[in-house]
Design a protein around this motif. Structure first.
Motif, PDB file in Angstrom:
ATOM      1  N   GLN A  87      36.345  11.456  25.904  1.00 44.32           N
ATOM      2  CA  GLN A  87      35.346  10.833  25.025  1.00 44.32           C
ATOM      3  C   GLN A  87      34.983  11.741  23.859  1.00 44.32           C
ATOM      4  OE1 GLN A  87      35.427  10.891  28.284  1.00 44.32           O
ATOM      5  NE2 GLN A  87      34.480   9.074  29.216  1.00 44.32           N
ATOM      6  N   ALA A  88      34.902  13.049  24.106  1.00 45.92           N
ATOM      7  CA  ALA A  88      34.565  13.977  23.031  1.00 45.92           C
ATOM      8  C   ALA A  88      35.648  13.980  21.954  1.00 45.92           C
ATOM      9  CB  ALA A  88      34.367  15.386  23.588  1.00 45.92           C
ATOM     10  N   MET A  89      36.909  13.922  22.379  1.00 40.15           N
ATOM     11  CA  MET A  89      37.991  13.925  21.391  1.00 40.15           C
ATOM     12  C   MET A  89      38.037  12.628  20.604  1.00 40.15           C
ATOM     13  SD  MET A  89      41.007  16.121  23.303  1.00 40.15           S
ATOM     14  CE  MET A  89      42.137  15.970  21.926  1.00 40.15           C
ATOM     15  N   ARG A  90      37.616  11.536  21.201  1.00 42.59           N
ATOM     16  CA  ARG A  90      37.513  10.284  20.434  1.00 42.59           C
ATOM     17  C   ARG A  90      36.442  10.421  19.358  1.00 42.59           C
ATOM     18  NH1 ARG A  90      37.657   6.296  25.689  1.00 42.59           N
ATOM     19  NH2 ARG A  90      39.939   6.295  25.985  1.00 42.59           N
ATOM     20  N   ALA A  91      35.329  11.068  19.702  1.00 44.94           N
ATOM     21  CA  ALA A  91      34.277  11.282  18.709  1.00 44.94           C
ATOM     22  C   ALA A  91      34.754  12.214  17.600  1.00 44.94           C
ATOM     23  CB  ALA A  91      33.038  11.864  19.396  1.00 44.94           C
ATOM     24  N   ILE A  92      35.487  13.260  17.962  1.00 43.37           N
ATOM     25  CA  ILE A  92      36.031  14.179  16.965  1.00 43.37           C
ATOM     26  C   ILE A  92      36.939  13.430  16.000  1.00 43.37           C
ATOM     27  CG2 ILE A  92      37.653  16.106  16.677  1.00 43.37           C
ATOM     28  CD1 ILE A  92      36.452  17.234  19.329  1.00 43.37           C
ATOM     29  N   HIS A  93      37.783  12.563  16.542  1.00 40.21           N
ATOM     30  CA  HIS A  93      38.697  11.793  15.695  1.00 40.21           C
ATOM     31  C   HIS A  93      37.927  10.922  14.714  1.00 40.21           C
ATOM     32  CE1 HIS A  93      41.363   8.257  14.867  1.00 40.21           C
ATOM     33  NE2 HIS A  93      42.257   9.222  14.687  1.00 40.21           N
ATOM     34  N   ALA A  94      36.804  10.373  15.151  1.00 44.11           N
ATOM     35  CA  ALA A  94      36.013   9.507  14.278  1.00 44.11           C
ATOM     36  C   ALA A  94      35.233  10.298  13.232  1.00 44.11           C
ATOM     37  CB  ALA A  94      35.043   8.676  15.120  1.00 44.11           C
ATOM     38  N   LEU A  95      34.833  11.526  13.569  1.00 43.41           N
ATOM     39  CA  LEU A  95      33.953  12.301  12.693  1.00 43.41           C
ATOM     40  C   LEU A  95      34.692  13.206  11.720  1.00 43.41           C
ATOM     41  CD1 LEU A  95      31.369  13.320  15.425  1.00 43.41           C
ATOM     42  CD2 LEU A  95      30.846  11.941  13.402  1.00 43.41           C
ATOM     43  N   GLU A  96      35.821  13.759  12.153  1.00 39.51           N
ATOM     44  CA  GLU A  96      36.544  14.720  11.317  1.00 39.51           C
ATOM     45  C   GLU A  96      37.574  13.999  10.465  1.00 39.51           C
ATOM     46  OE1 GLU A  96      37.955  18.065  13.574  1.00 39.51           O
ATOM     47  OE2 GLU A  96      36.007  18.392  14.542  1.00 39.51           O
ATOM     48  N   ASP A  97      37.800  14.507   9.256  1.00 41.00           N
ATOM     49  CA  ASP A  97      38.612  13.801   8.269  1.00 41.00           C
ATOM     50  C   ASP A  97      40.117  13.903   8.495  1.00 41.00           C
ATOM     51  OD1 ASP A  97      36.335  12.997   6.962  1.00 41.00           O
ATOM     52  OD2 ASP A  97      36.349  14.667   5.552  1.00 41.00           O
TER      53      ASP A  97
END
Length: 591
Positions: free
Chosen positions: A302-312
């Motif tokens: 779940q954290a990596m999904r959030a990273i994918h959404a937040l980081e360019d």
């Protein structure tokens, strides 16, 4: 095509470091597509088990090769997801450091507004129960000029110890890592059984301005509920990850919440250990652990999904893994040792283009101002290494004698130790003695400089008397770098001071600086003293200022005491004084 490895022994801090040079490899193993990553890792392990030394990296974007549930950005075009060089044997560490020059002109710094927006989104996700922690990062980008080996030497001075490596891929790509964080150290027998150690790093505090403040920072870090929670979340994640490859009941945490001292920060680490099961291979270890939970967050998917959404975009080698595989004959034929860092504090060079990631773990209690200061603190290592600088002392020479020479040299010695510059008493004294003999009469302003090789030089300039009172002006904005090492230590890197210099012809002698908390600190080239409520005070070092020699003398003789001076106190100031060793105590007026 020269690569350098300089790794600590993860299991014995007092042991000899693993320091080797590698020339042109006999084979290079490269994966540009996800389906190639596992076979490259397997080939690298096979080579090490057959007696070769294998060095290389995995990009963060290689993660789906081990678990398709892990979401990442597409890698940058032409980037190798996995890259390993196979060598017959290493060479000895060079006797002398690189002597070239290197600079990086950084641009495109992360924007505070975007950072605050991302932090708010992460905390919304935490509140919704999507995850407990997310490691959010952003890239610094810059233009590199000079010698990459010299840049690596500067990075090691800025961030000594740890798990450092300079890997040259031979195609214009170079990875320069001075990571303090161990990903894992695996001592594996030929059957895959062995001991594995992970040491996640979570929890950060800035270094203090004084020894007492510094010790207090370490105590506060270890005691902070927020930092301990951040650390234990990742420890639990690593315990769970290691259990996938461990013998039953062998996972343990022998050390928790250990504060490690680095030049610009205190970092909290914990140890997680296990015994690996028979049949375990390196791809299994990576499938269980990669990427390290300290650079993802928890739960990892779940954290990596959030990273994918937040980081360019992609992270590249930053937050992946960089390490060395080598034979371990003491464990039998076919045994192997594998040691990887987590490539934080890492610069990637692609020709003249430089990239360095900065990030932190965001939990529910995180505040945007504190996290932003943590980013600034972590960025200090790369700023220190990005351009050459010298340590500087300014002394008064009159009648062939130096004023307060012992105090100046003591301060230079402290700064040299801080920046990792050699300091030889005899050489420095000899340099000053030669200059004094050449200028036996009259007052002189002497600049004593010490470069990264420990070579001193001194130059003299005629010193005219200063009419009193001098006129001082209050800075219109805070000095953002007030708590940085560029303020606590006197060097030739003074752009942050130059930005506040009085305009030519203004009649203003110097500018009074203040920090973001509204506390007055110093001027651009001296300290401040004021008569307030019937006593002379000078701001304490904790406010963010140079420990001036003239200031130290005034404190020692009782002429002043330390005391906080805020902007709102300015109307009550009865008298002002400018203080430094060169010009002494000067009466001043605020204009």
């Amino acid at each position: 095509m020269i690569s350098l490895f300089d790794f600590s022994d993860p299991r014995d801090a007092g042991a000899q470091r693993l320091r080797h040079v590698f020339g042109t490899p006999r084979q290079v193993l490269v994966a540009h597509a996800l389906h190639e990553v596992r076979s490259v890792v397997e080939a690298a392990e096979a080579a090490a088990r057959a007696g070769a030394w294998v060095l290389g990296w995995l990009c963060y974007e290689a993660a789906p090769a081990f678990d398709p549930a892990l979401v990442v950005h597409a890698p940058q075009e032409g980037t190798a997801l996995a890259w390993f060089a196979v060598h017959d044997a290493p060479g000895p560490w060079p006797q002398a450091p690189a002597q070239g020059a290197a600079t990086i002109d950084w641009h495109g710094q992360p924007a505070l507004a975007a950072f605050e927006q991302a932090l708010a989104q992460i905390q919304q996700g935490i509140a919704a129960g999507a995850y407990y922690q997310v490691n959010f990062t952003a890239p610094l980008r810059g233009r590199f000029e000079g010698d990459a080996a010299a840049l690596f030497a500067a990075l090691q001075r800025a961030q000594p110890g740890g798990y450092a490596a300079h890997v040259d891929a031979g195609d214009g790509t170079q990875v320069l890592s001075v990571s303090p964080e161990l990903f894992f150290d695996w001592q594996a027998g030929p059957d895959g059984q062995g001991e594995i150690l992970a040491r996640p790093m979570k929890g950060t505090a800035a270094r203090g301005a004084t020894p007492a403040q510094d010790a207090a920072q370490a105590v506060q870090l270890r005691a902070s509920p927020k930092e301990r929670a951040e650390n234990v979340m990742i420890v639990d994640l690593l315990r769970n990850d290691l259990s996938r490859i461990a013998e039953p009941h062998s996972v343990r945490v022998p050390r928790l919440f250990h504060a490690e001292q680095l030049p610009t920060v205190w970092q909290m680490t914990s140890d997680v250990q296990a015994r690996t099961r028979a049949g375990t291979r390196l791809v299994d270890v990576l499938a269980a652990l990669f990427p390290c939970g300290s650079v993802t967050g928890a739960p990892k998917v779940q954290a990596m999904r959030a990273i994918h959404a937040l980081e360019d975009g992609p992270r590249g080698v930053y937050c992946g893994a960089l390490g060395l595989l080598r034979p371990a004959p003491q464990r039998g034929a076919g045994a192997m040792a594998a040691t990887f860092n987590v490539p934080i504090r890492t610069i990637e060079l692609h020709g003249a283009q430089a990239r360095c990631g900065i990030g932190s773990g965001i939990v529910w209690g995180a505040r945007s101002d504190a996290e932003w200061r943590e980013w600034e603190t972590k960025r200090a290592f790369v700023e220190r290494a990005s351009a050459p600088f010298e340590i500087l002392e300014t002394l008064a020479l009159e009648g062939g004698a130096y004023r307060h020479m012992a105090e100046h040299l003591a301060r230079m010695r402290v700064s040299a130790a801080h920046f990792g510059y050699p300091f030889e008493d005899a050489a420095v004294h000899g340099c000053l003695h030669a200059l004094a003999e050449a200028h036996p009469g009259g007052p002189w302003r002497v600049r004593l400089l010490l470069d990264a090789r420990g070579v001193p030089r001194a130059e003299a300039f005629a010193l005219a008397a200063t009419p009193q009172p001098v006129r001082l002006a209050l800075a219109a904005r805070p000095l953002a770098q007030a708590h940085s090492e560029w303020v606590r230590h006197k060097t030739t890197r003074r752009a942050h001071y130059a930005a506040f210099a009085p305009a030519a012809g203004s009649g203003v002698f110097d500018t009074i600086l203040h920090n973001a908390a509204g506390e007055i600190t110093e001027t651009t080239f001296g300290n401040i003293a004021v008569l307030l409520d019937g006593r002379w005070i000078t701001p304490p070092l904790a406010c963010g200022l140079l420990p001036g020699v003239g200031r130290a003398v005034a404190l020692r003789t009782g002429r002043v005491q330390e005391g906080l001076l805020r902007l709102q106190d300015v109307p009550r100031v009865q008298q002002w004084a400018f203080v430094n060793s060169l010009r002494g105590w000067l009466e001043a007026q605020l204009v």
